[in-house]
Design a protein around this motif. Structure first.
Motif, PDB file in Angstrom:
ATOM      1  N   VAL A 204       0.640  -0.986   0.089  1.00 58.76           N
ATOM      2  CA  VAL A 204      -0.107   0.025   0.040  1.00 58.76           C
ATOM      3  C   VAL A 204       0.917   1.214  -0.113  1.00 58.76           C
ATOM      4  N   HIS A 205       0.352   2.165  -0.857  1.00 56.54           N
ATOM      5  CA  HIS A 205       1.377   3.403  -1.004  1.00 56.54           C
ATOM      6  C   HIS A 205       0.381   4.625  -0.672  1.00 56.54           C
ATOM      7  N   ALA A 206       1.149   5.634   0.062  1.00 54.47           N
ATOM      8  CA  ALA A 206       0.362   6.920   0.127  1.00 54.47           C
ATOM      9  C   ALA A 206       1.653   8.015   0.021  1.00 54.47           C
ATOM     10  N   HIS A 207       1.004   9.147  -0.235  1.00 52.13           N
ATOM     11  CA  HIS A 207       1.930  10.492  -0.564  1.00 52.13           C
ATOM     12  C   HIS A 207       1.092  11.558   0.159  1.00 52.13           C
ATOM     13  N   ILE A 208       1.564  12.269   1.021  1.00 55.03           N
ATOM     14  CA  ILE A 208       0.786  13.172   1.694  1.00 55.03           C
ATOM     15  C   ILE A 208       1.174  14.967   0.951  1.00 55.03           C
ATOM     16  N   GLY A 209       2.282  15.064   0.486  1.00 52.23           N
ATOM     17  CA  GLY A 209       2.564  16.203   0.069  1.00 52.23           C
ATOM     18  C   GLY A 209       4.013  16.414   0.020  1.00 52.23           C
ATOM     19  N   SER A 210       4.423  17.768  -0.342  1.00 59.63           N
ATOM     20  CA  SER A 210       6.092  17.882  -0.621  1.00 59.63           C
ATOM     21  C   SER A 210       6.257  19.114   0.625  1.00 59.63           C
ATOM     22  N   GLN A 211       7.531  19.237   0.646  1.00 59.59           N
ATOM     23  CA  GLN A 211       8.195  20.259   1.412  1.00 59.59           C
ATOM     24  C   GLN A 211       7.344  20.214   2.898  1.00 59.59           C
ATOM     25  N   ILE A 212       7.619  19.078   3.318  1.00 64.85           N
ATOM     26  CA  ILE A 212       6.956  18.813   4.670  1.00 64.85           C
ATOM     27  C   ILE A 212       8.058  18.865   5.662  1.00 64.85           C
ATOM     28  N   PHE A 213       7.777  19.927   6.839  1.00 67.42           N
ATOM     29  CA  PHE A 213       9.044  20.425   7.678  1.00 67.42           C
ATOM     30  C   PHE A 213       8.982  19.734   9.145  1.00 67.42           C
ATOM     31  N   VAL A 214       7.523  18.815   9.241  1.00 66.65           N
ATOM     32  CA  VAL A 214       7.596  18.324  10.622  1.00 66.65           C
ATOM     33  C   VAL A 214       6.968  16.771  10.420  1.00 66.65           C
ATOM     34  N   PRO A 215       7.068  16.040  11.259  1.00 70.99           N
ATOM     35  CA  PRO A 215       6.903  14.564  11.214  1.00 70.99           C
ATOM     36  C   PRO A 215       5.247  14.162  11.371  1.00 70.99           C
ATOM     37  N   ASP A 216       4.406  15.272  11.813  1.00 72.99           N
ATOM     38  CA  ASP A 216       3.234  14.974  12.366  1.00 72.99           C
ATOM     39  C   ASP A 216       2.485  14.252  11.278  1.00 72.99           C
ATOM     40  N   GLY A 217       2.568  14.655  10.018  1.00 68.11           N
ATOM     41  CA  GLY A 217       1.712  14.204   9.112  1.00 68.11           C
ATOM     42  C   GLY A 217       1.911  12.706   8.749  1.00 68.11           C
ATOM     43  N   PHE A 218       3.220  12.600   8.702  1.00 76.21           N
ATOM     44  CA  PHE A 218       3.597  11.043   8.505  1.00 76.21           C
ATOM     45  C   PHE A 218       3.024  10.083   9.606  1.00 76.21           C
ATOM     46  N   ILE A 219       3.105  10.791  10.795  1.00 76.15           N
ATOM     47  CA  ILE A 219       2.482   9.919  11.925  1.00 76.15           C
ATOM     48  C   ILE A 219       1.068   9.432  11.632  1.00 76.15           C
ATOM     49  N   THR A 220       0.240  10.262  11.418  1.00 80.09           N
ATOM     50  CA  THR A 220      -1.216  10.461  11.052  1.00 80.09           C
ATOM     51  C   THR A 220      -1.248   9.320  10.036  1.00 80.09           C
ATOM     52  N   GLU A 221      -0.468   9.575   9.064  1.00 79.53           N
ATOM     53  CA  GLU A 221      -0.593   8.630   7.657  1.00 79.53           C
ATOM     54  C   GLU A 221      -0.432   7.176   8.001  1.00 79.53           C
ATOM     55  N   ILE A 222       0.763   6.820   8.620  1.00 74.49           N
ATOM     56  CA  ILE A 222       1.210   5.535   8.979  1.00 74.49           C
ATOM     57  C   ILE A 222      -0.095   4.926  10.028  1.00 74.49           C
ATOM     58  N   ASN A 223      -0.168   5.744  10.904  1.00 71.99           N
ATOM     59  CA  ASN A 223      -1.498   4.980  11.802  1.00 71.99           C
ATOM     60  C   ASN A 223      -2.745   4.572  11.081  1.00 71.99           C
ATOM     61  N   ARG A 224      -3.098   5.646  10.110  1.00 69.48           N
ATOM     62  CA  ARG A 224      -4.323   5.448   9.214  1.00 69.48           C
ATOM     63  C   ARG A 224      -4.318   4.177   8.219  1.00 69.48           C
ATOM     64  N   LEU A 225      -2.671   4.087   7.649  1.00 64.76           N
ATOM     65  CA  LEU A 225      -2.620   2.861   6.921  1.00 64.76           C
ATOM     66  C   LEU A 225      -2.609   1.510   7.710  1.00 64.76           C
ATOM     67  N   CYS A 226      -1.911   1.535   8.712  1.00 62.13           N
ATOM     68  CA  CYS A 226      -1.861   0.338   9.597  1.00 62.13           C
ATOM     69  C   CYS A 226      -3.091  -0.119  10.113  1.00 62.13           C
ATOM     70  N   THR A 227      -4.370   1.007  10.418  1.00 66.13           N
ATOM     71  CA  THR A 227      -5.512   0.472  10.750  1.00 66.13           C
ATOM     72  C   THR A 227      -6.283  -0.056   9.406  1.00 66.13           C
ATOM     73  N   LEU A 228      -5.834   0.401   8.185  1.00 70.53           N
ATOM     74  CA  LEU A 228      -6.535  -0.145   7.069  1.00 70.53           C
ATOM     75  C   LEU A 228      -6.026  -1.877   6.676  1.00 70.53           C
ATOM     76  N   ILE A 229      -4.817  -1.459   6.967  1.00 79.88           N
ATOM     77  CA  ILE A 229      -3.952  -3.192   6.571  1.00 79.88           C
ATOM     78  C   ILE A 229      -4.856  -3.966   7.897  1.00 79.88           C
ATOM     79  N   ALA A 230      -4.985  -3.737   8.986  1.00 80.70           N
ATOM     80  CA  ALA A 230      -5.768  -4.419  10.001  1.00 80.70           C
ATOM     81  C   ALA A 230      -6.855  -5.274   9.540  1.00 80.70           C
ATOM     82  N   GLN A 231      -7.682  -4.122   8.982  1.00 76.27           N
ATOM     83  CA  GLN A 231      -8.950  -4.350   8.574  1.00 76.27           C
ATOM     84  C   GLN A 231      -8.946  -5.383   7.465  1.00 76.27           C
ATOM     85  N   TRP A 232      -8.101  -5.236   6.575  1.00 81.81           N
ATOM     86  CA  TRP A 232      -7.593  -6.166   5.477  1.00 81.81           C
ATOM     87  C   TRP A 232      -7.408  -7.455   5.760  1.00 81.81           C
TER      88      TRP A 232
END
Length: 437
Positions: A204-232
């Motif tokens: 599974v792949h996702a990309h949340i944007g460019s010129q990201i200066f802080v890790p917060d968005g990546f943390i949310t992305e990973i948690n949501r993808l992990c939840t999706l994978i658990a459902q699958w």
């Protein structure tokens, strides 16, 4: 930290790029000229690979070649052990011309044509990143016609709003990219893929944007993808082997920007992956990241020659160079900010305040709107650092100007890797009009 502290100088005080005198490079190859410091490219890749390796996760660094694509950069990425992602048949062709291992190529894009997919399958590209339902049907036709199979990943839009310019956000729900997570599109797409035995679902792949200066968005992305994978895993007994979180790692263009260091963001990412998948009782995936700008951006510097000036009472003077929006569209496209240096004396006091503009027939052709720089005269060489990403790759022939040359420099040696276009090349595809008779 002052930008001038990041640059080496020659014994005569000139700007040095890859161990080469910038003024010598400008004389030898002409301007505009984009110079890449190869040691800096290699160091950037090493930071990604070493930090990921230290996490203990199986990982891959996929160079996002839309940031800068040419045969030489693909050759370098191959030698450094990277994967690459491509987003068009042209990028794929260039990578193959560089003899990049096809099994380490990921083919992205939101509207791949049938011809592009046929080309990719014929050349045994390693992974197709599927972006929409139309592509699933198209790829199925191509695979059936060629009696082939291929590894695929699903691009998911996780509903994460990255804190960056709206033109370079890609992970929000309202995006042209990927399968929406919230509405259930991603799960429906998975079912379509599982129903096609010629598609080997690996990740599974996702990309949340460019010129990201802080890790917060990546943390949310990973948690949501992990939840999706658990459902699958619960609903379909499918656990993808690869988690590709995309790229978008921010870099510093000016003294006013302060991105969190890439190493710190990567450490946060790997820790989050391990924690999230452990809590979900899932096996750890292979982690793929897709840096482009973060690898080539800081390593590139564009050299220009100063030409005309215009002075108005009470206004910043205009100082024009021999390039502009044709080789760097970013300031005009989304108000990107840069700094600039007098290459003859990069550490000299910046006592002049000017507006640095290009030669193109547009009022918006402004490279640096309010620049403090050492005094300049016609014929001087101006250097704009951190132009290694999305400069040449977005370059155009607007006003029928030729695209610039590109040089790789390393430890005092320079090599031309892209020739400057000639006037004859500008008209090579033009055909004469023969009239209606």
């Amino acid at each position: 930290m002052s930008f001038s502290h990041q640059f080496a100088t020659t014994p005569t005080g000139h700007l040095m790029l890859g161990g080469c005198d910038a003024l010598t490079l400008a004389r030898k190859y002409g301007t505009p000229l984009i110079v890449y410091d190869v040691d800096q490219l290699e160091a950037a890749v090493s930071q990604f690979t070493q930090t990921l390796a230290a996490s203990g996760l199986t990982s891959a660094v996929c160079y996002a070649s839309k940031a800068f694509s040419c045969i030489a950069i693909y050759q370098l990425m191959a030698r450094l052990g990277c994967h690459v992602d491509v987003v068009s048949g042209g990028e794929l062709y260039t990578a193959l011309q560089a003899h990049f291992p096809p099994e380490r190529i990921c083919f992205h894009g939101n509207n791949k044509t049938k011809a592009e997919l046929e080309f990719a399958i014929t050349k045994h590209v390693g992974t197709i990143v599927i972006d929409n339902f139309h592509e699933i049907n198209l790829l199925k036709q191509v695979l059936t016609n060629q009696n082939a199979t291929v590894n695929v990943m699903l691009r998911v839009t996780p509903g994460v709003q990255a804190h960056t310019h709206r033109y370079i956000t890609t992970g929000q729900t309202d995006s042209k990219f990927g399968f929406d997570l919230a509405s259930g599109q991603a799960t429906t797409a998975l079912q379509w893929i599982l129903a096609c035995p010629r598609m080997n679902f690996i990740g599974v792949h996702a990309h949340i944007g460019s010129q990201i200066f802080v890790p917060d968005g990546f943390i949310t992305e990973i948690n949501r993808l992990c939840t999706l994978i658990a459902q699958w895993a619960r609903n379909f007994a499918v656990i993808p082997a690869v988690l590709d979180i995309g790229g978008g790692f921010g870099i510093q263009y000016t003294n006013d920007e302060h991105p969190v260091p890439v190493k710190t963001i990567l450490q946060t990412i790997t820790t989050t992956v391990k924690q999230s998948f452990k809590q979900a009782h899932l096996p750890l995936p292979a982690l793929w990241v897709e840096p482009g700008r973060a690898i080539v951006g800081p390593a590139g510097t564009t050299l220009y020659t100063v030409g005309s000036e215009k002075h108005l009472p009470g206004r910043l003077p205009y100082v024009a160079v021999d390039g502009g929006m044709g080789d760097n569209i970013r300031p005009a496209l989304y108000d990107a900010h840069y700094t600039a240096l007098n290459a003859a004396c990069p550490t000299a006091p910046a006592i002049n305040r000017i507006r640095l503009v290009g030669k193109y027939c547009e009022s918006g052709d402004v490279l640096v709107d309010d620049l403090r720089i050492a005094p300049l005269s016609a014929g001087d060489i101006v250097a704009i650092p951190v132009t290694g990403a999305y400069g040449y790759s977005m370059a155009s022939n607007y006003n029928r100007n030729c695209r610039p040359a590109v040089v790789f420099a390393q430890r005092g040696h320079s090599q031309l890797v892209i020739r400057r276009e000639s006037y004859s090349q500008l008209v090579i595809n033009d055909l004469p009009y023969e009239g209606s008779n």
